[in-house]
Write a protein that holds these residues in place. Structure first.
Motif, mmCIF file in Angstrom:
data_model
loop_
_atom_site.group_PDB
_atom_site.id
_atom_site.type_symbol
_atom_site.label_atom_id
_atom_site.label_comp_id
_atom_site.label_asym_id
_atom_site.label_seq_id
_atom_site.Cartn_x
_atom_site.Cartn_y
_atom_site.Cartn_z
ATOM 1 N N SER A 178 0.811 -1.221 0.000
ATOM 2 C CA SER A 178 0.000 0.000 0.000
ATOM 3 C C SER A 178 0.841 1.266 0.000
ATOM 4 C CB SER A 178 -0.907 -0.010 1.235
ATOM 5 O OG SER A 178 -1.494 1.253 1.455
ATOM 6 N N ASP B 253 -0.739 5.755 -7.313
ATOM 7 C CA ASP B 253 -1.865 6.699 -7.313
ATOM 8 C C ASP B 253 -1.630 7.849 -8.282
ATOM 9 O OD1 ASP B 253 -0.249 8.602 -6.006
ATOM 10 O OD2 ASP B 253 -1.213 8.348 -4.061
ATOM 11 N N THR C 8 -7.093 2.708 -7.016
ATOM 12 C CA THR C 8 -6.535 2.726 -5.661
ATOM 13 C C THR C 8 -7.603 3.273 -4.717
ATOM 14 O OG1 THR C 8 -5.664 4.994 -5.520
ATOM 15 C CG2 THR C 8 -4.350 3.385 -6.743
ATOM 16 N N GLN D 76 -6.525 9.997 -7.214
ATOM 17 C CA GLN D 76 -5.550 9.613 -8.223
ATOM 18 C C GLN D 76 -5.266 10.711 -9.233
ATOM 19 O OE1 GLN D 76 -7.381 5.164 -8.371
ATOM 20 N NE2 GLN D 76 -5.853 5.616 -9.943
ATOM 21 N N GLY E 225 1.711 1.703 -3.699
ATOM 22 C CA GLY E 225 0.408 2.097 -4.211
ATOM 23 C C GLY E 225 -0.558 0.951 -4.397
ATOM 24 N N VAL F 277 -3.473 -1.688 -3.448
ATOM 25 C CA VAL F 277 -4.702 -1.420 -2.720
ATOM 26 C C VAL F 277 -4.902 -2.515 -1.669
ATOM 27 C CG1 VAL F 277 -6.118 -2.575 -4.478
ATOM 28 C CG2 VAL F 277 -7.177 -0.952 -2.915
ATOM 29 N N HIS G 158 -3.286 -4.124 -10.534
ATOM 30 C CA HIS G 158 -1.992 -3.678 -10.032
ATOM 31 C C HIS G 158 -0.893 -4.679 -10.382
ATOM 32 C CE1 HIS G 158 -2.836 -0.073 -7.572
ATOM 33 N NE2 HIS G 158 -4.043 -0.573 -7.507
#
Length: 296
Positions: free
Chosen positions: A62, A202, A211, A215, A241, A243, A277
């Motif tokens: 994250s 982001d 995310t 953003q 970044g 999630v 991602h």
């Protein structure tokens, strides 16, 4: 020696072939979002114990862990100094240069990087957040901006206040990501200094990845273009970044994180977003492996 490393705080990164994974789930409550300087030093010692001597791109999960980039950059002080410095290039929708009274957190670490003697300049690319607008100008740490150590490369934010206090050179405003990337590459063509690249996804538009932060507007191709332009000058990199979600036991962290207004994400949605991602990570890892130095 170029194998990626996963600092696995929140188990959001997924499987990366050949990656060296370090289990850090026990640190999640203490480090996520922010922590005291004392706790940060304890994590620094833990990373010094577990990280291999040589490694490739580091994935940290994250964006709540973006302050860990500071510890990774500090590890380079054994190779560089004020007469042989590096630049730090950060892709982020936020400046991460904000005031924080309780130690260090994911939105305050950039000013610490700018203070490192072997860092000549820090560039934050892709900011569209109002964190650098007039309403929040007092929250920004102005010293690195006045000292010429930090530049905000931004879009869609009214930053005329900066000119009024003599900071016009520290704020580069553009109408589009293409104009921003082109101007940044032109600046980089004037130097041969080594570069550390830190990516918070982001900075990307919601059509690329989703995310739980606000953003930016950049596309993956913009990041890949910059990475290619920095060819063989890159001496380290990290990606954050992802999630993920976490329920804090700390009342302070619950209050502070609530200000970000992050909504709960259904499990099926979370899994789908993490797959997005993962695909982006693979492309970024391939590009960084191709253009990053193996020795320095």
């Amino acid at each position: 020696m170029n194998k990626p490393v996963i600092l696995d705080f929140d188990h959001s990164t997924g499987i990366i072939t050949d990656a060296f994974r370090i289990e850090l789930g026990q640190w999640q409550e203490a480090i996520r979002f922010g922590c005291s300087q004392a706790k940060f030093k304890q994590l620094q010692a833990e990373l010094a114990r577990q990280l291999p001597e040589y490694y490739g791109t580091v994935l940290m999960g994250s964006g709540d862990y973006h302050h860990i980039s500071l510890l990774l950059i500090k590890r380079l002080q054994q190779y560089f100094n004020a007469t042989n410095p590096i630049q730090v290039v950060i892709f982020d929708n936020h400046p991460d240069n904000m005031r924080y009274l309780f130690g260090i957190h994911c939105g305050s670490w950039v000013s610490y990087v700018a203070q490192l003697p072997f860092v000549s300049h820090v560039h934050v690319l892709g900011i569209t957040s109002n964190d650098i607008g007039l309403a929040h100008c007092w929250e920004n740490r102005l010293a690195p901006l006045f000292q010429g150590k930090l530049t905000y490369w931004c879009m869609d934010v009214q930053v005329s206040w900066a000119k009024k206090i003599g900071l016009q050179q520290a704020f580069r405003a553009f109408a589009s990501p293409e104009e921003l990337v082109s101007a940044f590459i032109q600046v980089q063509q004037q130097t041969s200094e080594s570069v550390y690249v830190s990516i918070d996804k982001d900075v990307l538009g919601k059509d690329v990845v989703q995310t739980n932060w606000d953003q930016g507007r950049m596309q993956l191709e913009h990041l890949l273009t910059v990475i290619a332009a920095l060819d063989q000058r890159i001496i380290g990199s990290d990606i954050t970044g992802e999630v993920s979600q976490w329920q804090y036991t700390s009342l302070l962290k619950r209050l502070l994180s609530a200000m970000d207004k992050q909504e709960p994400i259904p499990a099926a949605t979370l899994a789908a977003w993490q797959q997005q991602h993962h695909a982006v990570n693979q492309q970024l890892l391939n590009a960084l492996a191709q253009h990053q130095q193996t020795t320095f």
